[in-house]
Design a protein around this motif. Structure first.
Motif, PDB file in Angstrom:
ATOM      1  N   MET A  77      69.400  50.463  17.861  1.00 46.38           N
ATOM      2  CA  MET A  77      70.316  51.035  19.521  1.00 46.38           C
ATOM      3  C   MET A  77      70.445  49.762  19.841  1.00 46.38           C
ATOM      4  O   MET A  77      71.927  49.485  20.759  1.00 46.38           O
ATOM      5  CB  MET A  77      69.734  52.292  19.466  1.00 46.38           C
ATOM      6  CG  MET A  77      70.865  52.435  21.236  1.00 46.38           C
ATOM      7  SD  MET A  77      72.955  52.694  20.202  1.00 46.38           S
ATOM      8  CE  MET A  77      73.050  54.512  19.988  1.00 46.38           C
ATOM      9  N   ASP A  78      69.015  48.949  20.729  1.00 52.04           N
ATOM     10  CA  ASP A  78      69.931  47.928  21.083  1.00 52.04           C
ATOM     11  C   ASP A  78      70.222  46.592  20.298  1.00 52.04           C
ATOM     12  O   ASP A  78      71.673  46.212  21.065  1.00 52.04           O
ATOM     13  CB  ASP A  78      68.654  47.395  21.727  1.00 52.04           C
ATOM     14  CG  ASP A  78      68.052  48.272  22.793  1.00 52.04           C
ATOM     15  OD1 ASP A  78      68.294  48.899  22.997  1.00 52.04           O
ATOM     16  OD2 ASP A  78      66.754  47.947  22.595  1.00 52.04           O
ATOM     17  N   GLY A  79      70.450  46.392  19.180  1.00 52.07           N
ATOM     18  CA  GLY A  79      71.079  45.535  18.679  1.00 52.07           C
ATOM     19  C   GLY A  79      72.996  46.185  18.249  1.00 52.07           C
ATOM     20  O   GLY A  79      73.956  45.596  18.512  1.00 52.07           O
ATOM     21  N   LEU A  80      72.958  47.652  17.960  1.00 52.21           N
ATOM     22  CA  LEU A  80      74.441  47.675  17.853  1.00 52.21           C
ATOM     23  C   LEU A  80      75.364  47.558  19.666  1.00 52.21           C
ATOM     24  O   LEU A  80      76.480  47.312  19.299  1.00 52.21           O
ATOM     25  CB  LEU A  80      74.691  49.173  17.478  1.00 52.21           C
ATOM     26  CG  LEU A  80      75.482  50.247  16.924  1.00 52.21           C
ATOM     27  CD1 LEU A  80      76.009  49.810  15.993  1.00 52.21           C
ATOM     28  CD2 LEU A  80      75.905  51.612  16.186  1.00 52.21           C
ATOM     29  N   LEU A  81      74.502  48.068  19.866  1.00 50.74           N
ATOM     30  CA  LEU A  81      74.790  47.753  21.008  1.00 50.74           C
ATOM     31  C   LEU A  81      75.508  46.261  22.019  1.00 50.74           C
ATOM     32  O   LEU A  81      76.763  46.166  22.608  1.00 50.74           O
ATOM     33  CB  LEU A  81      74.256  48.497  22.593  1.00 50.74           C
ATOM     34  CG  LEU A  81      74.883  50.031  22.917  1.00 50.74           C
ATOM     35  CD1 LEU A  81      73.433  50.695  23.261  1.00 50.74           C
ATOM     36  CD2 LEU A  81      75.441  50.822  22.200  1.00 50.74           C
ATOM     37  N   ALA A  82      74.336  46.092  21.529  1.00 49.37           N
ATOM     38  CA  ALA A  82      75.141  44.364  21.919  1.00 49.37           C
ATOM     39  C   ALA A  82      76.098  43.063  20.901  1.00 49.37           C
ATOM     40  O   ALA A  82      76.762  42.965  21.026  1.00 49.37           O
ATOM     41  CB  ALA A  82      72.912  42.873  21.469  1.00 49.37           C
ATOM     42  N   VAL A  83      76.239  43.901  18.950  1.00 47.84           N
ATOM     43  CA  VAL A  83      76.977  44.159  18.573  1.00 47.84           C
ATOM     44  C   VAL A  83      78.523  43.966  19.430  1.00 47.84           C
ATOM     45  O   VAL A  83      79.205  43.618  19.334  1.00 47.84           O
ATOM     46  CB  VAL A  83      77.105  44.344  16.938  1.00 47.84           C
ATOM     47  CG1 VAL A  83      78.453  43.935  16.398  1.00 47.84           C
ATOM     48  CG2 VAL A  83      76.371  43.461  16.399  1.00 47.84           C
ATOM     49  N   ALA A  84      78.447  45.563  19.729  1.00 52.23           N
ATOM     50  CA  ALA A  84      79.629  45.896  20.449  1.00 52.23           C
ATOM     51  C   ALA A  84      80.154  44.605  21.816  1.00 52.23           C
ATOM     52  O   ALA A  84      81.770  44.972  22.084  1.00 52.23           O
ATOM     53  CB  ALA A  84      79.227  47.032  20.299  1.00 52.23           C
ATOM     54  N   GLU A  85      78.875  44.311  22.131  1.00 47.84           N
ATOM     55  CA  GLU A  85      79.312  44.116  23.390  1.00 47.84           C
ATOM     56  C   GLU A  85      79.966  42.531  23.368  1.00 47.84           C
ATOM     57  O   GLU A  85      81.074  42.248  23.815  1.00 47.84           O
ATOM     58  CB  GLU A  85      78.002  43.474  24.714  1.00 47.84           C
ATOM     59  CG  GLU A  85      77.858  44.771  25.434  1.00 47.84           C
ATOM     60  CD  GLU A  85      76.522  44.230  26.199  1.00 47.84           C
ATOM     61  OE1 GLU A  85      76.685  43.409  27.434  1.00 47.84           O
ATOM     62  OE2 GLU A  85      75.560  45.144  25.808  1.00 47.84           O
ATOM     63  N   THR A  86      79.401  41.674  21.788  1.00 46.99           N
ATOM     64  CA  THR A  86      80.169  40.813  22.053  1.00 46.99           C
ATOM     65  C   THR A  86      81.674  40.670  21.300  1.00 46.99           C
ATOM     66  O   THR A  86      81.627  40.102  21.480  1.00 46.99           O
ATOM     67  CB  THR A  86      78.858  40.102  20.406  1.00 46.99           C
ATOM     68  OG1 THR A  86      77.389  40.258  21.762  1.00 46.99           O
ATOM     69  CG2 THR A  86      79.460  38.753  20.026  1.00 46.99           C
ATOM     70  N   LEU A  87      81.729  41.510  20.945  1.00 45.74           N
ATOM     71  CA  LEU A  87      82.936  41.817  19.940  1.00 45.74           C
ATOM     72  C   LEU A  87      83.926  42.107  21.454  1.00 45.74           C
ATOM     73  O   LEU A  87      85.330  41.462  21.501  1.00 45.74           O
ATOM     74  CB  LEU A  87      82.970  42.818  19.498  1.00 45.74           C
ATOM     75  CG  LEU A  87      82.499  42.827  17.677  1.00 45.74           C
ATOM     76  CD1 LEU A  87      82.429  43.603  16.519  1.00 45.74           C
ATOM     77  CD2 LEU A  87      82.977  41.687  17.054  1.00 45.74           C
ATOM     78  N   ALA A  88      83.885  42.849  22.227  1.00 48.73           N
ATOM     79  CA  ALA A  88      84.397  43.141  23.811  1.00 48.73           C
ATOM     80  C   ALA A  88      84.732  41.886  24.245  1.00 48.73           C
ATOM     81  O   ALA A  88      86.107  41.583  25.063  1.00 48.73           O
ATOM     82  CB  ALA A  88      83.056  44.299  23.924  1.00 48.73           C
ATOM     83  N   ALA A  89      83.791  40.815  24.400  1.00 46.61           N
ATOM     84  CA  ALA A  89      83.523  39.823  25.306  1.00 46.61           C
ATOM     85  C   ALA A  89      84.580  38.947  24.697  1.00 46.61           C
ATOM     86  O   ALA A  89      85.135  38.387  24.972  1.00 46.61           O
ATOM     87  CB  ALA A  89      81.997  39.799  25.324  1.00 46.61           C
TER      88      ALA A  89
END
Length: 144
Positions: A77-89
């Motif tokens: 879950m941490d990895g999935l959310l980190a990927v989403a944050e990176t894409l959003a940024a």
């Protein structure tokens, strides 16, 4: 390939990742997963390797695969959310939104996914209050 051989190949992949040999790590861990696809930690580790290689869509798929097997695997879950944050940024709000939706679908009781998805909505000029209320309902003791 026997389960013991798959475990050995996975461990070789971990060693390659620790040494920064990302291509080798990706290949070895993929072989282990092919032989034993039901090990959630292997999928999450594969996601980390793909993320390190800047394959964010692939990493999201691997993390989601791990969560499909074990919805409580925090690493995934941490990895999935980190990927989403990176894409959003990086300005890929549409991809990030899709990943947040997937995170919520896989583990609907995850307040962090609600909060991060709410932040994305706010950046997009949308009202995040419904998602934030839902997150508060999941952990009422923190908001009393």
């Amino acid at each position: 390939m026997t389960p013991d051989q798959a475990e050995s190949i996975y461990r070789q992949g971990l060693i390659a990742a620790q040494a920064g040999r990302w291509a080798d790590a990706q290949e070895l861990i993929a072989q282990a997963i092919t032989a034993r696809p039901g090990v959630p930690v292997w999928w999450a580790t594969y996601g980390l390797v793909l993320e390190s290689r800047s394959d964010l869509p692939g990493a999201a798929q691997a993390f989601a695969g791990a969560l499909n097997l074990d919805g409580d695997l925090a690493m995934a879950m941490d990895g999935l959310l980190a990927v989403a944050e990176t894409l959003a940024a990086a300005g890929h709000a549409d991809l990030a939104e899709g990943i947040y939706c997937r995170a919520l679908a896989l583990t609907p009781g995850t307040p962090a996914a609600f909060v991060k998805a709410s932040a994305l909505l706010l950046v997009q000029g949308l009202d995040p209050s419904k998602l934030l209320r839902r997150a508060a309902l999941l952990q009422p003791e923190r908001h009393a």
